[in-house]
Design a protein around this motif. Structure first.
Motif, PDB file in Angstrom:
ATOM      1  N   VAL A 117      11.179 -31.046  15.111  1.00 17.73           N
ATOM      2  CA  VAL A 117      12.664 -30.267  14.986  1.00 17.73           C
ATOM      3  C   VAL A 117      13.722 -31.001  15.666  1.00 17.73           C
ATOM      4  N   VAL A 118      14.611 -31.702  15.218  1.00 15.79           N
ATOM      5  CA  VAL A 118      15.530 -32.508  16.128  1.00 15.79           C
ATOM      6  C   VAL A 118      16.822 -32.334  15.726  1.00 15.79           C
ATOM      7  N   PRO A 119      17.627 -32.349  16.808  1.00 20.57           N
ATOM      8  CA  PRO A 119      18.972 -32.285  16.268  1.00 20.57           C
ATOM      9  C   PRO A 119      19.692 -33.756  16.072  1.00 20.57           C
ATOM     10  N   THR A 120      20.395 -33.687  15.117  1.00 25.36           N
ATOM     11  CA  THR A 120      20.908 -34.922  14.829  1.00 25.36           C
ATOM     12  C   THR A 120      21.744 -36.029  15.756  1.00 25.36           C
ATOM     13  N   VAL A 121      22.304 -34.952  16.631  1.00 22.68           N
ATOM     14  CA  VAL A 121      23.155 -35.818  17.846  1.00 22.68           C
ATOM     15  C   VAL A 121      22.013 -36.535  18.570  1.00 22.68           C
ATOM     16  N   LEU A 122      20.738 -36.315  18.702  1.00 27.47           N
ATOM     17  CA  LEU A 122      19.824 -37.048  19.778  1.00 27.47           C
ATOM     18  C   LEU A 122      19.912 -38.400  19.341  1.00 27.47           C
ATOM     19  N   GLY A 123      19.691 -38.559  18.172  1.00 31.47           N
ATOM     20  CA  GLY A 123      19.747 -40.214  17.503  1.00 31.47           C
ATOM     21  C   GLY A 123      20.946 -40.644  18.002  1.00 31.47           C
ATOM     22  N   GLU A 124      22.087 -40.263  17.872  1.00 30.08           N
ATOM     23  CA  GLU A 124      23.555 -40.673  18.133  1.00 30.08           C
ATOM     24  C   GLU A 124      23.364 -41.048  19.720  1.00 30.08           C
ATOM     25  N   MET A 125      22.887 -39.964  20.515  1.00 32.13           N
ATOM     26  CA  MET A 125      23.001 -40.376  22.073  1.00 32.13           C
ATOM     27  C   MET A 125      21.904 -41.581  22.155  1.00 32.13           C
ATOM     28  N   LEU A 126      20.569 -41.266  21.729  1.00 35.77           N
ATOM     29  CA  LEU A 126      19.913 -42.477  22.133  1.00 35.77           C
ATOM     30  C   LEU A 126      20.199 -43.804  21.757  1.00 35.77           C
ATOM     31  N   ARG A 127      21.085 -43.884  20.622  1.00 33.51           N
ATOM     32  CA  ARG A 127      21.526 -45.284  20.162  1.00 33.51           C
ATOM     33  C   ARG A 127      22.938 -45.819  20.802  1.00 33.51           C
ATOM     34  N   ASP A 128      23.292 -44.978  21.761  1.00 32.43           N
ATOM     35  CA  ASP A 128      24.531 -45.350  22.504  1.00 32.43           C
ATOM     36  C   ASP A 128      24.389 -46.582  23.327  1.00 32.43           C
ATOM     37  N   GLN A 129      25.622 -47.650  23.282  1.00 33.18           N
ATOM     38  CA  GLN A 129      25.544 -48.642  24.011  1.00 33.18           C
ATOM     39  C   GLN A 129      25.350 -48.841  25.297  1.00 33.18           C
ATOM     40  N   ASP A 130      25.626 -47.638  26.063  1.00 35.04           N
ATOM     41  CA  ASP A 130      25.531 -47.580  27.396  1.00 35.04           C
ATOM     42  C   ASP A 130      24.223 -47.145  27.735  1.00 35.04           C
ATOM     43  N   ARG A 131      23.303 -48.299  28.290  1.00 31.40           N
ATOM     44  CA  ARG A 131      21.972 -48.042  28.279  1.00 31.40           C
ATOM     45  C   ARG A 131      21.690 -46.686  29.440  1.00 31.40           C
ATOM     46  N   GLU A 132      22.310 -46.924  30.357  1.00 36.75           N
ATOM     47  CA  GLU A 132      22.188 -45.589  31.259  1.00 36.75           C
ATOM     48  C   GLU A 132      22.363 -44.222  30.738  1.00 36.75           C
ATOM     49  N   ARG A 133      23.349 -43.944  29.827  1.00 38.03           N
ATOM     50  CA  ARG A 133      23.480 -42.785  29.130  1.00 38.03           C
ATOM     51  C   ARG A 133      22.238 -42.545  28.220  1.00 38.03           C
ATOM     52  N   SER A 134      21.929 -43.430  27.387  1.00 37.71           N
ATOM     53  CA  SER A 134      20.645 -43.159  26.440  1.00 37.71           C
ATOM     54  C   SER A 134      19.467 -42.921  27.306  1.00 37.71           C
ATOM     55  N   ALA A 135      19.155 -43.606  28.641  1.00 42.21           N
ATOM     56  CA  ALA A 135      17.923 -43.465  29.465  1.00 42.21           C
ATOM     57  C   ALA A 135      17.972 -42.031  29.885  1.00 42.21           C
TER      58      ALA A 135
END
Length: 161
Positions: A117-135
């Protein structure tokens, strides 16, 4: 007709599972129920299979009998894209009732089927170009059972708890 249809093997719970799943998801319905005939292998007239739709996706559930080789496993799961926290909460609560809540948005329902059960925004956050943010988001997600969009957003934004 869709080309690929998930096929679920149950002992005797196909009809109950299909009724449960169609009560959880909007735009869902039982399409067909087939019964065993004279040839068996189950009692004549008992439910053999149930074809049902969940939000337009067709599934088939079979009452195939007990078979340890056909047990459900988290190696196969159903990924549910949720737009809002309310949708995450509702599906998490309904599907998890009588089942087991696992990590990172995963749960096993009362029939043994595994769902994400996954919010769609999670994928967007994990694909962010800023590796620190996605980490940071990945780290926050790994600490959760049910996924919380507000907590994920705080991690994404670099806010500390």
């Amino acid at each position: 007709m869709q080309k690929i249809t998930p096929f679920l093997w149950f002992d005797r719970e196909a009809e109950q599972a299909a009724a449960f799943y169609t009560s959880v998801f909007e735009r869902s319905k039982i399409v067909d129920v087939m019964h065993y005939g004279e040839a068996g292998p189950r009692e004549k007239g008992s439910v053999m299979s149930v074809t049902f739709e969940l939000d337009g996706q067709t599934f088939i559930a079979l009452n195939g009998g007990p078979n340890p080789q056909m047990a459900f496993s988290p190696a196969i799961s159903f990924f549910i894209h949720c737009r809002t926290q309310a949708e995450v909460d509702a599906l998490w609560d309904k599907l998890g009732e009588g089942g087991e809540r696992l990590q990172c948005g995963w749960l096993r329902d009362r029939f043994g089927v595994t769902w994400q059960v996954v919010p769609t925004v999670l994928g967007e956050m994990l694909r962010d170009q800023d590796r620190e943010r996605s980490a940071r988001v990945m780290h926050a997600m790994m600490q959760m059972c049910k996924l919380d969009i507000a907590q994920l957003q705080r991690a994404y934004d670099g806010e500390t708890a």
